[in-house]
Design a protein around this motif. Structure first.
Motif, short mmCIF file in Angstrom:
data_model
loop_
_atom_site.label_atom_id
_atom_site.label_comp_id
_atom_site.label_asym_id
_atom_site.label_seq_id
_atom_site.Cartn_x
_atom_site.Cartn_y
_atom_site.Cartn_z
N VAL A 152 25.02 58.50 -2.49
CA VAL A 152 26.30 59.02 -2.00
C VAL A 152 26.52 58.62 -0.55
O VAL A 152 27.66 58.37 -0.13
CB VAL A 152 26.33 60.56 -2.14
N LEU A 153 25.43 58.59 0.24
CA LEU A 153 25.50 58.26 1.67
C LEU A 153 24.64 57.03 1.96
O LEU A 153 23.59 57.14 2.60
CB LEU A 153 25.01 59.45 2.50
N PRO A 154 25.04 55.87 1.49
CA PRO A 154 24.20 54.68 1.69
C PRO A 154 23.99 54.37 3.17
O PRO A 154 24.90 54.49 3.98
CB PRO A 154 25.00 53.57 0.99
N ASP A 155 22.77 54.03 3.51
CA ASP A 155 22.39 53.63 4.87
C ASP A 155 22.44 54.77 5.88
O ASP A 155 22.40 54.53 7.09
CB ASP A 155 23.27 52.48 5.37
N ASP A 156 22.52 56.03 5.42
CA ASP A 156 22.51 57.15 6.35
C ASP A 156 21.14 57.22 7.03
O ASP A 156 20.11 57.37 6.36
CB ASP A 156 22.79 58.46 5.61
N PRO A 157 21.07 57.10 8.36
CA PRO A 157 19.76 57.02 9.03
C PRO A 157 18.92 58.28 8.87
O PRO A 157 17.68 58.19 8.83
CB PRO A 157 20.13 56.76 10.49
N TYR A 158 19.54 59.44 8.79
CA TYR A 158 18.77 60.68 8.68
C TYR A 158 18.17 60.82 7.29
O TYR A 158 17.03 61.31 7.14
CB TYR A 158 19.64 61.88 9.04
#
Length: 211
Positions: A152-158
């Motif tokens: 759902v949140l690709p590449d989200d750093p967290y």
């Protein structure tokens, strides 16, 4: 609406989880139904479904601390605290916001009480489930959950940082390195970035073997 809350919280005896730490038995919907207790978000989703069964529409509000539910009737909005079924007045909603935020955070706005979209609800639920699985040390399941979040949140750093932590707990340090490195590069000013930099240096520094 009052009658529905009365049935849900008194007749069926649903209640907020008594412990402060997240656990999967308080987050997973089937466990909350069986135990009649859960986290506020889980209770909100269950109450929302119960309302739908009775032909009522409850909108979930992505509120600081934990969500609220909004019921619109005759051009008026009523707010439900899912932890106990209490109907909140406008002033109580503002007080809830102030209690859940720091003074330096954004000021209260009624625009915050718009219904959350499906993506926001999914992310908030999966995030709670991920933290609960980590607390229960169910790291394989937590890894599956974080992969769902990254879908759902690709590449989200967290989320990538959290995946690195889970991989580390699963003794996959060689894979966790890439996730930690990505987080440090994307969020260099985050308080956890400095600790991860030191950890990465220790992992990559050759160890001297004494004979």
């Amino acid at each position: 609406m009052r009658e529905l809350c009365k049935q849900f919280y008194f007749q069926f005896a649903f209640s907020k989880a008594p412990e402060s730490m997240l656990t999967t038995k308080r987050v997973l919907l089937d466990r909350a139904i069986r135990l009649r207790t859960g986290e506020p978000l889980t209770l909100a989703l269950l109450l929302q479904e119960a309302a739908s069964y009775h032909g009522l529409v409850l909108e979930l509000i992505d509120f600081p601390g934990y969500p609220l539910l909004r019921f619109d009737y005759e051009q008026c909005s009523y707010f439900v605290d899912p932890s106990n079924g209490e109907l909140l007045l406008d002033q109580q909603v503002q007080e809830r916001f102030e209690d859940a935020t720091d003074e330096d955070d954004e000021d209260f706005s009624w625009e915050m009480l718009e219904a959350a979209d499906q993506k926001t609800v999914i992310v908030r639920y999966l995030s709670e489930l991920k933290h609960a699985l980590i607390a229960d040390r169910r790291f394989a399941d937590a890894l599956t959950t974080v992969h769902m979040l990254l879908a759902v949140l690709p590449d989200d750093p967290y989320e990538i940082r959290d995946r690195g932590y889970i991989l580390e707990e699963l003794d996959c340090n060689h894979v966790a390195v890439d996730d930690y490195q990505y987080f440090v590069e994307q969020c260099p000013d985050d308080p956890s970035a400095q600790l991860l930099r030191l950890q990465l240096e220790n992992w990559t520094t050759p160890q001297t073997v004494l004979h």
